[in-house]
Every structure is written in C-alpha cells, then in structure tokens.
Scaffold this motif. Structure first.
Motif, PDB file in Angstrom:
ATOM      1  N   GLU A   6      -1.166 -13.481   6.506  1.00 44.37           N
ATOM      2  CA  GLU A   6      -1.824 -12.497   7.374  1.00 44.37           C
ATOM      3  C   GLU A   6      -1.885 -11.185   6.605  1.00 44.37           C
ATOM      4  O   GLU A   6      -0.885 -10.472   6.512  1.00 44.37           O
ATOM      5  CB  GLU A   6      -1.056 -12.370   8.680  1.00 44.37           C
ATOM      6  CG  GLU A   6      -1.064 -13.690   9.438  1.00 44.37           C
ATOM      7  CD  GLU A   6      -0.269 -13.674  10.735  1.00 44.37           C
ATOM      8  OE1 GLU A   6       0.388 -12.664  11.030  1.00 44.37           O
ATOM      9  OE2 GLU A   6      -0.320 -14.697  11.441  1.00 44.37           O
ATOM     10  N   LEU A   7      -3.058 -10.868   6.083  1.00 48.09           N
ATOM     11  CA  LEU A   7      -3.159  -9.728   5.164  1.00 48.09           C
ATOM     12  C   LEU A   7      -2.985  -8.382   5.846  1.00 48.09           C
ATOM     13  O   LEU A   7      -2.735  -7.382   5.191  1.00 48.09           O
ATOM     14  CB  LEU A   7      -4.491  -9.771   4.406  1.00 48.09           C
ATOM     15  CG  LEU A   7      -4.630 -10.960   3.447  1.00 48.09           C
ATOM     16  CD1 LEU A   7      -6.014 -11.005   2.839  1.00 48.09           C
ATOM     17  CD2 LEU A   7      -3.596 -10.887   2.336  1.00 48.09           C
ATOM     18  N   MET A   8      -3.145  -8.374   7.151  1.00 47.20           N
ATOM     19  CA  MET A   8      -2.803  -7.179   7.924  1.00 47.20           C
ATOM     20  C   MET A   8      -1.957  -7.623   9.107  1.00 47.20           C
ATOM     21  O   MET A   8      -2.095  -8.753   9.571  1.00 47.20           O
ATOM     22  CB  MET A   8      -4.061  -6.477   8.429  1.00 47.20           C
ATOM     23  CG  MET A   8      -4.846  -5.761   7.346  1.00 47.20           C
ATOM     24  SD  MET A   8      -6.292  -4.918   8.021  1.00 47.20           S
ATOM     25  CE  MET A   8      -5.534  -3.456   8.779  1.00 47.20           C
ATOM     26  N   PRO A   9      -1.064  -6.734   9.597  1.00 51.50           N
ATOM     27  CA  PRO A   9      -0.244  -7.096  10.753  1.00 51.50           C
ATOM     28  C   PRO A   9      -1.128  -7.510  11.929  1.00 51.50           C
ATOM     29  O   PRO A   9      -2.122  -6.846  12.229  1.00 51.50           O
ATOM     30  CB  PRO A   9       0.510  -5.800  11.063  1.00 51.50           C
ATOM     31  CG  PRO A   9       0.522  -5.051   9.780  1.00 51.50           C
ATOM     32  CD  PRO A   9      -0.771  -5.380   9.097  1.00 51.50           C
ATOM     33  N   GLN A  10      -0.772  -8.613  12.554  1.00 56.30           N
ATOM     34  CA  GLN A  10      -1.556  -9.148  13.662  1.00 56.30           C
ATOM     35  C   GLN A  10      -0.780  -9.015  14.966  1.00 56.30           C
ATOM     36  O   GLN A  10       0.415  -9.273  14.993  1.00 56.30           O
ATOM     37  CB  GLN A  10      -1.844 -10.637  13.431  1.00 56.30           C
ATOM     38  CG  GLN A  10      -2.659 -10.922  12.194  1.00 56.30           C
ATOM     39  CD  GLN A  10      -4.062 -10.388  12.326  1.00 56.30           C
ATOM     40  OE1 GLN A  10      -4.866 -10.891  13.084  1.00 56.30           O
ATOM     41  NE2 GLN A  10      -4.365  -9.324  11.598  1.00 56.30           N
ATOM     42  N   LYS A 151      -0.718  -1.181   9.289  1.00 54.30           N
ATOM     43  CA  LYS A 151      -1.699  -1.239   8.201  1.00 54.30           C
ATOM     44  C   LYS A 151      -1.236  -2.203   7.101  1.00 54.30           C
ATOM     45  O   LYS A 151      -0.074  -2.583   7.029  1.00 54.30           O
ATOM     46  CB  LYS A 151      -1.878   0.160   7.600  1.00 54.30           C
ATOM     47  CG  LYS A 151      -2.306   1.232   8.587  1.00 54.30           C
ATOM     48  CD  LYS A 151      -3.799   1.312   8.796  1.00 54.30           C
ATOM     49  CE  LYS A 151      -4.447   2.218   7.762  1.00 54.30           C
ATOM     50  NZ  LYS A 151      -5.912   2.272   7.922  1.00 54.30           N
ATOM     51  N   PHE A 152      -2.168  -2.534   6.235  1.00 49.97           N
ATOM     52  CA  PHE A 152      -1.928  -3.329   5.043  1.00 49.97           C
ATOM     53  C   PHE A 152      -0.804  -2.738   4.193  1.00 49.97           C
ATOM     54  O   PHE A 152      -0.734  -1.531   4.010  1.00 49.97           O
ATOM     55  CB  PHE A 152      -3.227  -3.318   4.231  1.00 49.97           C
ATOM     56  CG  PHE A 152      -3.155  -3.938   2.871  1.00 49.97           C
ATOM     57  CD1 PHE A 152      -3.255  -5.306   2.718  1.00 49.97           C
ATOM     58  CD2 PHE A 152      -3.021  -3.145   1.740  1.00 49.97           C
ATOM     59  CE1 PHE A 152      -3.229  -5.884   1.449  1.00 49.97           C
ATOM     60  CE2 PHE A 152      -2.988  -3.712   0.471  1.00 49.97           C
ATOM     61  CZ  PHE A 152      -3.087  -5.083   0.326  1.00 49.97           C
ATOM     62  N   LEU A 154       0.603  -3.209   0.364  1.00 41.93           N
ATOM     63  CA  LEU A 154       0.338  -3.860  -0.920  1.00 41.93           C
ATOM     64  C   LEU A 154       1.543  -4.647  -1.424  1.00 41.93           C
ATOM     65  O   LEU A 154       1.414  -5.809  -1.841  1.00 41.93           O
ATOM     66  CB  LEU A 154      -0.070  -2.794  -1.954  1.00 41.93           C
ATOM     67  CG  LEU A 154      -0.453  -3.321  -3.336  1.00 41.93           C
ATOM     68  CD1 LEU A 154      -1.709  -4.171  -3.267  1.00 41.93           C
ATOM     69  CD2 LEU A 154      -0.651  -2.171  -4.324  1.00 41.93           C
ATOM     70  N   ALA A 177      -7.365 -16.418   2.280  1.00 44.10           N
ATOM     71  CA  ALA A 177      -6.473 -15.253   2.310  1.00 44.10           C
ATOM     72  C   ALA A 177      -5.311 -15.460   1.344  1.00 44.10           C
ATOM     73  O   ALA A 177      -4.915 -14.545   0.615  1.00 44.10           O
ATOM     74  CB  ALA A 177      -5.958 -15.017   3.729  1.00 44.10           C
TER      75      ALA A 177
END
Lengths: 237, 237
Positions: A6-10, A151-152, A154, A177
C-alpha cells in the motif's frame, strides 16, 4: 503467492485479512524500535494510539515491569520512560519489561490491522528474517508502510521494496505497486542512509537533533527477530 | 512551488484546492480519450459516475449534439454511441458535439476533485502542454492518478512522473512521493509501450482485444490541448 504494498496509508475500516499476512513498516522509527526492544529481551510491546491511552494502560499494569515509550512531534513525551529512538531500548533497560508505546504514525498503522490474523513488524533491521517468515507462511504478503500523517513515506516504501526484491527471488509474484517499490529500493540501495537523510521524515529528525537514529534505522539485517502483532500486543514468535 | 502526487487513489471528502492545481491522469484510457475528443473539436465532455446518470443526462440534452461514451469492464456499454478507445473519437465523429462520458476509474477521479477551482486533465499525449500550463499558474501541482478500482496504477504514476521530471527542470520542488514517481518514470521511459503492456490494466485491455489502445495512449506530446474541468464539464482553455 502474490505480494502487494500500500504505497500510501489506506483508511480501510474492518480490514479483512483472510489468506494474507500484513507487514507493517515504520522505519523511522516505531517498527525499528519495536524490533530492537524485543531483540533485547522486552517481553511485549503494546501499541496504543494516544498519549492518554498510554498513561491509562500503564497505570493498570505492574509499575516495575512496565515502561512507557514513544513520541509526539518526534520527541519523548513528558512523563514517559523512553522516547522513540531504538538505541534507547537496550538490554539493560528493556529486558524482562513490557513497553506501552505510542507514536505518531507507526502505532496507528499497527492498530489499522489489529483485527487481522497475521501481522508482522518489519524494518531494514530484520528485513531478511521477515521475508523468510513470509515465504514459510502460505499467505499473500501485503506491506503496510506507516506513512507520515497519512502521506507517502519514502523510507518505508524503500524498505518494503527491499523485501519485495527478496520475495521475488523466492518465487513470489508481485503486483504493479510491489514492482514499483522494488524499483524504488534499487534506486536507493547503494546508500540507504543518504536516502533517509534526504527523505521528508529524515529531514525532520535531523532538525530535532536525532540524526543518529537514521544511521541506526537503515542498518540491514542486524536482527533475526520477527515480531508479530496479535490480540493487542507485539511479541516474538 | 512544490509538486505532489497521490500514489494511490485517496478518498478525500470535500477536498480543498486552495493554492493548488489538480492534474487528473487516467492514461488507460479516460483522460487520453478526453484529450483526443477535445483536440478533435468536441465542445465539452461531461464526466458522470454511473451508466444510468449517462443515459439520464443525455436524454435532457439535444440528441443531435450529444454523444454518450465510456465503458464497463473495458467494453462499450449497450446503447452508448462510443466506447472508451481514444481512436474512436475522431474529428468526423466528435466535432461540434458534446460527449457524456462514464468510465470505471477516470470519471470517478474527476468527480473526486469536482469542487476544486483548478483541475486539469493529462495523459502522455499532452504531458508537456500540461506542465507548461502548471508552470504558468501560481499554484502547487497535485497529480491525481485515477488508479484501478481504488488501487495503484503504474501507467498513471509513470505519466505523473514524466510531468514531475519536467516540473523539476522548470524549478519546481518535489515531495518525496513526486520524487518517487520521477524515478519510476525514468525506469520505464525507454519503452513506455512495454510498460503499458506489462501493467495490470494494460494486460486486461490486451485480453479484451484492445491492445491498439495501448500504443495510442503512450504517444508522447501529440496534443497541445490542455483540458480543464470546471462546473461539471471538461473543456479546452
């Protein structure tokens, strides 16, 4: 097996975890701290979301066996025993103790998968061990980078990408992803410390005088501990 | 100026857009189709979320000036004039007409920023033109990849990364997420068609016999049109 990230918090209410193993990553610094504490003989870590919850829970536990740790704005909270620097969680300090932990992002990410059967805790420090565990389980890995305030982040995605690279070598298929995280890992693999220094979250920690934590957190595979989160607490095994 | 990208679709109720310009990207295929339609003289595109909405709205508009287009499961909907292949939207077909469009992901992404003042529509086909427009506006660009059913979409993020690369050359600062998309773009820049073919969404379109759409959608800068979405419809200018 197929691995996803999950590339951003869901924000997933009542997340379903059937057939999956969730891998929570908060390199800077919550999961690195949890791994270090448990590797040094801490009995279990109880992640809680708020500072009040931490104090309330600690009151109900035996004082001599309990430590309260964590941060707000990156710094130790007044009245806590420990901050969120993994290097504070030495054997002398944590062996035989339980830690009640609250941090801005990491403990929230853990609570978001609290209802799921299989939840592991990962960072660079135990990445290989976590991957070995995933390969031994018959479940699809889902990496959950903690992110930064929704937010994302890195450094978490790069750590996830490192594990994806290992899973792929282990014959696991990757989602788009997951493939993307793998590419990001390879772009930064030659100097993870520089990646952390130049990340948004790393920059904030440097401003707070916590640069040494970055060097600690990007150490690869210094631990073979694989913490798992079940019934509200994180333990080894 | 600082540019950001949402690497996964975000469910943001009542999104605030002050000081920002949102750039919606659905390479395969909604935004590429919109760019193509408007480049070929279509007066405006009205994105709607459901098939019923599309039929209801079209009924209230002059029949001879209105086309209904879009897809479900990748294929043209029964009773629609057009599917979601950009190559269908030729000058002969769309010039002087309004298009009511509904697609699985792209039109939803547009509706998610419907309340914001500045919303542009982008794909590989008009990437440079969109970046030039962003640089001319005094607003922070936020790329909004449409994703696939709420998940990460590689081709949209790679397209966003291409625009980030150009924005950076134009002196715009990038968030960590934007830097990540830039790295992903560079990893695939040498063969965007191969990237699209190997993407999850691209694979589904190939299975549906729509492989030609992939080649169309990865063409870079064949259009100088910059569609903007305001008050429910997408137009040039």
């Amino acid at each position: 097996m197929r691995a996803d990230i999950e590339l951003m918090p869901q924000d997933v209410p009542d997340r379903k975890g059937e057939g999956k193993v969730f891998v929570v990553i908060d390199v800077l610094r919550a999961t690195t701290t949890i791994i270090e504490a448990l590797s040094n003989g801490c009995t279990d870590v109880i992640p809680v979301v708020t500072v009040d919850e931490a104090f309330d829970l600690a009151k109900r536990l035996p004082r001599e066996e309990t430590l309260i740790g964590g941060e707000r704005g990156g710094l130790k909270v007044k009245g806590f025993d420990l901050g969120n620097s993994p290097s504070e969680y030495t054997r002398d300090v944590v062996c035989g103790k339980r830690v009640v932990l609250t941090t801005t992002n990491g403990t929230k990410a853990l609570r978001s998968v609290a209802g799921c059967e299989n939840v592991l805790v990962a960072g660079f420090t135990n990445a290989h061990a976590v991957v070995q565990r995933c390969l031994a389980m018959n479940a699809n890995p889902v990496m959950v980078p903690a992110g930064g305030k929704g937010k994302f982040s890195l450094e978490d995605v790069v750590c996830g990408g490192m594990m994806m690279d290992l899973l792929k070598r282990g014959g696991v298929a990757l989602t788009d992803a997951a493939r993307a995280s793998c590419i990001l890992y390879k772009a930064f693999a030659h100097d993870l410390l520089e990646m952390a220094r130049n990340s948004e979250h790393g920059g904030k920690l440097i401003q707070l005088g916590l640069e040494e934590d970055l060097a600690f957190c990007v150490q690869t595979d210094i631990s073979s501990s694989v913490p798992s989160f079940r019934e509200g607490s994180v333990r080894l095994g």
